[in-house]
Design a protein around this motif. Structure first.
Motif, PDB file in Angstrom:
ATOM      1  N   ILE A 349     -19.459 -83.076  67.096  1.00  0.00           N
ATOM      2  CA  ILE A 349     -18.592 -84.244  67.287  1.00  0.00           C
ATOM      3  C   ILE A 349     -17.961 -84.658  65.964  1.00  0.00           C
ATOM      4  O   ILE A 349     -17.763 -85.850  65.705  1.00  0.00           O
ATOM      5  CB  ILE A 349     -19.351 -85.422  67.935  1.00  0.00           C
ATOM      6  CG1 ILE A 349     -20.613 -85.769  67.131  1.00  0.00           C
ATOM      7  CG2 ILE A 349     -19.694 -85.131  69.376  1.00  0.00           C
ATOM      8  CD1 ILE A 349     -21.286 -87.045  67.583  1.00  0.00           C
ATOM      9  N   ASP A 350     -17.638 -83.682  65.119  1.00  0.00           N
ATOM     10  CA  ASP A 350     -17.014 -83.999  63.829  1.00  0.00           C
ATOM     11  C   ASP A 350     -15.504 -83.779  63.845  1.00  0.00           C
ATOM     12  O   ASP A 350     -14.838 -83.908  62.824  1.00  0.00           O
ATOM     13  CB  ASP A 350     -17.650 -83.187  62.699  1.00  0.00           C
ATOM     14  CG  ASP A 350     -17.469 -81.678  62.872  1.00  0.00           C
ATOM     15  OD1 ASP A 350     -16.848 -81.255  63.873  1.00  0.00           O
ATOM     16  OD2 ASP A 350     -17.972 -80.924  62.021  1.00  0.00           O
ATOM     17  N   GLY A 351     -14.943 -83.411  65.011  1.00  0.00           N
ATOM     18  CA  GLY A 351     -13.504 -83.218  65.126  1.00  0.00           C
ATOM     19  C   GLY A 351     -13.008 -81.872  64.663  1.00  0.00           C
ATOM     20  O   GLY A 351     -11.804 -81.622  64.661  1.00  0.00           O
ATOM     21  N   ASN A 352     -13.921 -80.950  64.296  1.00  0.00           N
ATOM     22  CA  ASN A 352     -13.538 -79.628  63.803  1.00  0.00           C
ATOM     23  C   ASN A 352     -13.943 -78.580  64.836  1.00  0.00           C
ATOM     24  O   ASN A 352     -15.127 -78.409  65.123  1.00  0.00           O
ATOM     25  CB  ASN A 352     -14.231 -79.358  62.464  1.00  0.00           C
ATOM     26  CG  ASN A 352     -13.684 -78.126  61.769  1.00  0.00           C
ATOM     27  OD1 ASN A 352     -13.337 -77.142  62.406  1.00  0.00           O
ATOM     28  ND2 ASN A 352     -13.603 -78.190  60.450  1.00  0.00           N
ATOM     29  N   ARG A 353     -12.960 -77.869  65.383  1.00  0.00           N
ATOM     30  CA  ARG A 353     -13.235 -76.919  66.463  1.00  0.00           C
ATOM     31  C   ARG A 353     -13.670 -75.539  65.989  1.00  0.00           C
ATOM     32  O   ARG A 353     -14.063 -74.717  66.809  1.00  0.00           O
ATOM     33  CB  ARG A 353     -11.990 -76.740  67.329  1.00  0.00           C
ATOM     34  CG  ARG A 353     -11.654 -77.907  68.221  1.00  0.00           C
ATOM     35  CD  ARG A 353     -10.391 -77.601  69.007  1.00  0.00           C
ATOM     36  NE  ARG A 353     -10.072 -78.639  69.964  1.00  0.00           N
ATOM     37  CZ  ARG A 353      -8.953 -78.678  70.664  1.00  0.00           C
ATOM     38  NH1 ARG A 353      -8.057 -77.715  70.502  1.00  0.00           N
ATOM     39  NH2 ARG A 353      -8.728 -79.650  71.519  1.00  0.00           N
ATOM     40  N   SER A 354     -13.579 -75.253  64.706  1.00  0.00           N
ATOM     41  CA  SER A 354     -13.777 -73.859  64.294  1.00  0.00           C
ATOM     42  C   SER A 354     -14.811 -73.656  63.202  1.00  0.00           C
ATOM     43  O   SER A 354     -15.653 -72.763  63.303  1.00  0.00           O
ATOM     44  CB  SER A 354     -12.441 -73.266  63.841  1.00  0.00           C
ATOM     45  OG  SER A 354     -11.889 -74.038  62.792  1.00  0.00           O
ATOM     46  N   SER A 355     -14.796 -74.475  62.166  1.00  0.00           N
ATOM     47  CA  SER A 355     -15.590 -74.140  60.979  1.00  0.00           C
ATOM     48  C   SER A 355     -16.988 -74.754  60.966  1.00  0.00           C
ATOM     49  O   SER A 355     -17.816 -74.366  60.158  1.00  0.00           O
ATOM     50  CB  SER A 355     -14.833 -74.565  59.712  1.00  0.00           C
ATOM     51  OG  SER A 355     -14.606 -75.952  59.710  1.00  0.00           O
ATOM     52  N   ALA A 384     -15.488 -76.217  72.654  1.00  0.00           N
ATOM     53  CA  ALA A 384     -14.896 -75.231  71.747  1.00  0.00           C
ATOM     54  C   ALA A 384     -16.002 -74.347  71.191  1.00  0.00           C
ATOM     55  O   ALA A 384     -16.970 -74.850  70.601  1.00  0.00           O
ATOM     56  CB  ALA A 384     -14.149 -75.930  70.614  1.00  0.00           C
ATOM     57  N   TYR A 385     -15.885 -73.038  71.373  1.00  0.00           N
ATOM     58  CA  TYR A 385     -16.862 -72.074  70.881  1.00  0.00           C
ATOM     59  C   TYR A 385     -16.264 -71.303  69.692  1.00  0.00           C
ATOM     60  O   TYR A 385     -15.056 -71.314  69.453  1.00  0.00           O
ATOM     61  CB  TYR A 385     -17.266 -71.103  71.984  1.00  0.00           C
ATOM     62  CG  TYR A 385     -18.049 -71.759  73.098  1.00  0.00           C
ATOM     63  CD1 TYR A 385     -19.424 -71.942  72.997  1.00  0.00           C
ATOM     64  CD2 TYR A 385     -17.410 -72.211  74.245  1.00  0.00           C
ATOM     65  CE1 TYR A 385     -20.141 -72.548  74.021  1.00  0.00           C
ATOM     66  CE2 TYR A 385     -18.119 -72.817  75.273  1.00  0.00           C
ATOM     67  CZ  TYR A 385     -19.477 -72.982  75.150  1.00  0.00           C
ATOM     68  OH  TYR A 385     -20.188 -73.591  76.149  1.00  0.00           O
ATOM     69  N   SER A 386     -17.127 -70.607  68.976  1.00  0.00           N
ATOM     70  CA  SER A 386     -16.679 -69.902  67.776  1.00  0.00           C
ATOM     71  C   SER A 386     -15.881 -68.645  68.097  1.00  0.00           C
ATOM     72  O   SER A 386     -15.141 -68.150  67.263  1.00  0.00           O
ATOM     73  CB  SER A 386     -17.887 -69.536  66.903  1.00  0.00           C
ATOM     74  OG  SER A 386     -18.770 -68.687  67.625  1.00  0.00           O
ATOM     75  N   ALA A 387     -16.029 -68.120  69.316  1.00  0.00           N
ATOM     76  CA  ALA A 387     -15.299 -66.903  69.682  1.00  0.00           C
ATOM     77  C   ALA A 387     -15.207 -66.818  71.194  1.00  0.00           C
ATOM     78  O   ALA A 387     -15.962 -67.476  71.919  1.00  0.00           O
ATOM     79  CB  ALA A 387     -16.020 -65.659  69.130  1.00  0.00           C
ATOM     80  N   ASP A 388     -14.257 -66.006  71.674  1.00  0.00           N
ATOM     81  CA  ASP A 388     -14.132 -65.785  73.108  1.00  0.00           C
ATOM     82  C   ASP A 388     -15.368 -65.075  73.635  1.00  0.00           C
ATOM     83  O   ASP A 388     -15.873 -64.127  73.032  1.00  0.00           O
ATOM     84  CB  ASP A 388     -12.905 -64.932  73.414  1.00  0.00           C
ATOM     85  CG  ASP A 388     -11.618 -65.699  73.183  1.00  0.00           C
ATOM     86  OD1 ASP A 388     -11.711 -66.904  72.914  1.00  0.00           O
ATOM     87  OD2 ASP A 388     -10.540 -65.092  73.284  1.00  0.00           O
ATOM     88  N   LEU A 436     -21.747 -73.254  69.373  1.00  0.00           N
ATOM     89  CA  LEU A 436     -20.899 -74.298  69.950  1.00  0.00           C
ATOM     90  C   LEU A 436     -20.335 -75.140  68.813  1.00  0.00           C
ATOM     91  O   LEU A 436     -21.089 -75.693  68.012  1.00  0.00           O
ATOM     92  CB  LEU A 436     -21.708 -75.169  70.912  1.00  0.00           C
ATOM     93  CG  LEU A 436     -20.994 -76.356  71.554  1.00  0.00           C
ATOM     94  CD1 LEU A 436     -19.817 -75.885  72.402  1.00  0.00           C
ATOM     95  CD2 LEU A 436     -21.969 -77.153  72.425  1.00  0.00           C
ATOM     96  N   CYS A 437     -19.008 -75.235  68.741  1.00  0.00           N
ATOM     97  CA  CYS A 437     -18.364 -75.889  67.594  1.00  0.00           C
ATOM     98  C   CYS A 437     -17.966 -77.332  67.869  1.00  0.00           C
ATOM     99  O   CYS A 437     -17.953 -78.143  66.952  1.00  0.00           O
ATOM    100  CB  CYS A 437     -17.132 -75.101  67.165  1.00  0.00           C
ATOM    101  SG  CYS A 437     -17.502 -73.382  66.728  1.00  0.00           S
TER     102      CYS A 437
END
Length: 758
Positions: A349-355, A384-388, A436-437
């Motif tokens: 829940i930090d607003g960052n979908r990737s890192s 949002a996940y780190s990869a498909d 899970l991002c």
């Protein structure tokens, strides 16, 4: 089914079904003039200067119910008797407003709205009451009154009754907009896709959002799909929007007929099952088609041309509306376990979908829960996940599952929750969980029944060893609250004090799956206290300036204090809506005392002041009281930081933070104490035996050791470390690290001092 006809000027309307041996069955046809447009008030948020009681809230004036008899239907808003009462609609974005419809009361007092002013604009100065005026209400024999606003533009609609000692009644307010577009076009933020390969490289899917209108006689800047069945163009906005209007630009004289009959669909799904906003009807000489969609929420926008062997050409698509708030950013996150030491739940829940992602242990059934702090009406959840990948999961709002929606990208999954009202959003993976991002929770409405709003956490959680306070759970020695207090004071500092949301987050991360343990909060004699701590000189915290007969405690809920223009204080029910005074003690603040002329209840006012300034204002002496009373508007009352509370912390610290469950059991005759159960605070008899949570102060201790034997020997070092670890565990300390540091030059036979840092 609703069809927008782009303001065609016609006399006749035909409905024809082509083909032989066909029939038409029509139950009702309604034809609306272009000035009617769409009632956007239904998607807005209402506020007011005050409300008469719980059954006459501001939101009742936009509930869509056309009832003017409040005594029968309970569907009208009423203010308190006051000077200049007002009601405001926030439409969440600017609109081009053609007309406003007001429904007055008919069971009584219908004339009191006479003389009220309707104001429209984008400013919140004076609560929006200084915006330009559309009309002055003149009451007639008709309950419904319609006012032409001549395309005034604005986000806010205010109705203010400029009169002393009066009540404002409104049963329904409708705001109709035209097809003229206002606001920002956010289509370029999205990712477009075509149903098949473009007709040429120059006609790729991105051409429809390049913000270039292009020529009227060729396809140089248009997206085009070659001949196929049911072609479509799709825009993935990647977030959830409240979409109010869509504009479609055809290719002009060349082949604009290729858009005729195309459907504009909006929703949460990537397929063509979303709700329809409009059907495009191409007219000679027209190139741009604007469609008001009312209030439609979605992530995907489709332009879809049904039929066999069709070519679809779209030159430009513009999408207007507002981004729905991701309310997960306000909350707290917890998870079942982590395989990495720094895999803390707050990363989702930090607003960052990737890192920033969390990685669960390789065990089935891991879960992540987001506590929104208050109940919300949840429209959608995105993961949002780190990869498909192909994931199996269940997403629940409280105990109700959301529907899984097919998505074009498995790395960003959207789930339709359909407005489920709940506080906890839980993601359960049925197998081994992938990284899970982000968990995003989109809501259109905060549950207005909630009486315990909490301050959103700023996400500066403390995990570093430099933090001064640390928590320790004692799980294997159940004690009563008083026994636990004695134990914590003897071996540590005291029973745990939890000062704010960040502290609560640290506690939850610390205790893992444990539940049901005492904290240091207990019930005592009710006293008046200030919300702000650490701000007072001698006797300043005890200063009071009550009016005659105050505090009178006429109601059991009159636990909050307000100041009048006379300087006298009154005790009031905390859920009343009033202006309020904030204190700003930050370095560089322009003013230390701020009057906020937006009516809120005491708890919401406290949260606002803590978020934007420091806290609600404390009044410490008569000189300050005189200064503050001059800030209160005539006929108004403003909240200050004084409140009555019967709960205290064991260590005597001063904190008004509470994280109480909303479903409290009935309590017997005291004493009562607080415990944490299922991540919320609950209250029960202090004589119950339970686990308990202590706190201590983290220390960095350096132990210097000199000896005649070889202390560089790993076996000697390990023996010393083992003895120190055993000693600290006997003291109840489990969270520590011991590091070796060699200093000086080695000498014989005496070894150099060794520093052990704990």
């Amino acid at each position: 089914m609703t069809f927008h006809c782009n303001q065609k000027q016609v006399r006749y309307v035909h409905i024809i079904r082509p083909g032989s041996a066909s029939i038409i069955q029509v139950c009702e046809v309604k034809v609306f003039a272009a000035t009617t447009g769409v009632n956007v008030a239904l998607g807005g948020v209402a506020a007011a200067s005050s409300q008469y009681d719980f059954n006459r809230q501001p939101s009742l004036a936009i509930d869509g119910k056309p009832y003017s008899d409040h005594s029968l239907y309970r569907s009208c808003y009423s203010s308190l008797t006051e000077s200049n009462p007002w009601w405001r609609l926030d439409m969440r974005g600017p609109y081009d407003i053609s007309s406003i419809e007001v429904l007055r009361r008919t069971d009584c007092c219908g004339n009191v709205v006479n003389g009220a002013e309707i104001r429209i604009g984008n400013s919140l100065e004076n609560n929006g009451n200084n915006n330009p005026r559309c009309a002055v209400i003149t009451v007639t024999s008709n309950a419904i009154m319609i006012f032409n606003c001549n395309h005034m533009q604005g986000r806010y609609v205010n109705i203010i009754l400029p009169r002393v000692n009066n009540i404002l009644h409104l049963c329904e307010v409708k705001v109709y907009t035209t097809t003229q577009l206002t606001g920002a076009n956010f289509a370029p933020r999205g990712i477009p896709t075509l149903s098949s390969a473009p007709a040429s490289v120059e006609n790729s899917e991105h051409m429809a959002i390049d913000e270039l209108p292009g020529p009227t006689d060729n396809l140089e800047t248009c997206a085009s799909v070659a001949l196929q069945d049911n072609p479509w163009w799709q825009l993935d906005l990647r977030s959830i929007y409240r979409i109010t209007a869509v504009s479609i630009l055809s290719s002009g004289d060349c082949c604009s007929e290729q858009l005729n009959g195309a459907e504009v669909r909006i929703g949460l799904s990537k397929d063509l099952t979303n709700q329809r906003c409009a059907i495009i009807s191409v007219s000679e000489g027209e190139q741009k088609y604007n469609y008001q969609c009312g209030i439609m929420e979605g992530r995907f926008v489709h332009v879809y041309l049904p039929g066999l062997q069709k070519t679809l050409t779209v030159c430009e698509v513009e999408v207007y509306g507002t981004l729905l708030e991701n309310v997960a950013l306000r909350g707290l996150a917890f998870h079942s376990s982590s395989s990495l030491e720094n895999s803390v739940a707050s990363k989702v829940i930090d607003g960052n979908r990737s890192s920033t992602c969390i990685v669960a242990n390789e065990q089935p059934g891991p879960w992540v829960t987001v506590d929104l702090l208050v109940p919300y009406s949840v429209t959608a959840v995105q993961l949002a996940y780190s990869a498909d990948c192909c994931y199996s999961y269940d997403v629940r709002v409280d105990n109700t599952s959301c529907e899984v929606i097919s998505s074009s990208s498995y790395s960003l999954v959207t789930l339709d929750c359909g407005g489920i009202v709940g506080r906890y959003v839980t993601v359960i993976h049925h197998g081994v969980a992938p990284p899970l991002c982000e968990v995003e929770v989109y809501s259109t409405l905060e549950n207005l029944q909630n009486s315990f709003p909490q301050l959103p956490p700023p996400h500066d959680y403390c995990y570093d060893v430099s933090c001064g306070r640390d928590y320790m759970l004692i799980p294997d020695e159940p004690k009563t609250w008083f026994e636990a207090q004695s134990y914590c004071r003897e071996k540590h500092a005291d029973l745990a004090t939890i000062n704010d949301v960040q502290d609560m987050y640290r506690v939850m991360e610390k205790i893992g799956n444990y539940s049901d343990f005492w904290i240091g909060l207990y019930e005592d004699v009710a006293t008046w206290r200030w919300s702000l701590s650490g701000y007072y000189g001698e006797s300043e915290a005890e200063f009071r300036n009550w009016g005659a007969g105050e505090p009178n405690l006429e109601s059991a809920t009159q636990d909050c204090a307000g100041i009048q223009q006379t300087g006298e204080w009154r005790d009031l029910q905390c859920d009343l809506l009033n202006f309020f005074l904030c204190f700003d003690g930050r370095t560089g603040a322009l003013k230390s005392k701020i009057l906020v002329e937006t009516a809120m209840n005491w708890s919401d006012a406290q949260g606002y002041c803590r978020k934007h300034h420091t806290d609600l204002l404390s009044v410490r002496n008569q000189a300050e009281n005189q200064e503050v009373q001059s800030m209160v508007p005539e006929g108004k009352l403003a909240w200050i930081g004084l409140f009555q509370d019967s709960w205290k912390w064991s260590d005597g610290s001063y904190s008004s933070f509470r994280y109480l469950s909303q479903e409290q059991p009935l309590l017997g005759e005291g004493p009562n104490c607080a415990h944490v159960y299922d991540r919320k605070w609950n209250v029960r008899s202090c004589d119950t035996k339970s686990m308990f949570l202590c706190y201590t102060f983290k220390k960095k201790t350096i132990v210097r050791i000199s000896a005649d034997f070889d202390m560089s020997d790993p076996a000697v070092q390990q023996q010393i470390v083992s003895q120190l670890e055993a000693k600290m565990r006997n003291m109840g300390i489990t969270d520590f690290k011991i590091n070796w540091k060699m200093s000086g030059q080695q000498k014989q036979p005496k070894q150099p001092p060794i520093e052990l840092t704990c």
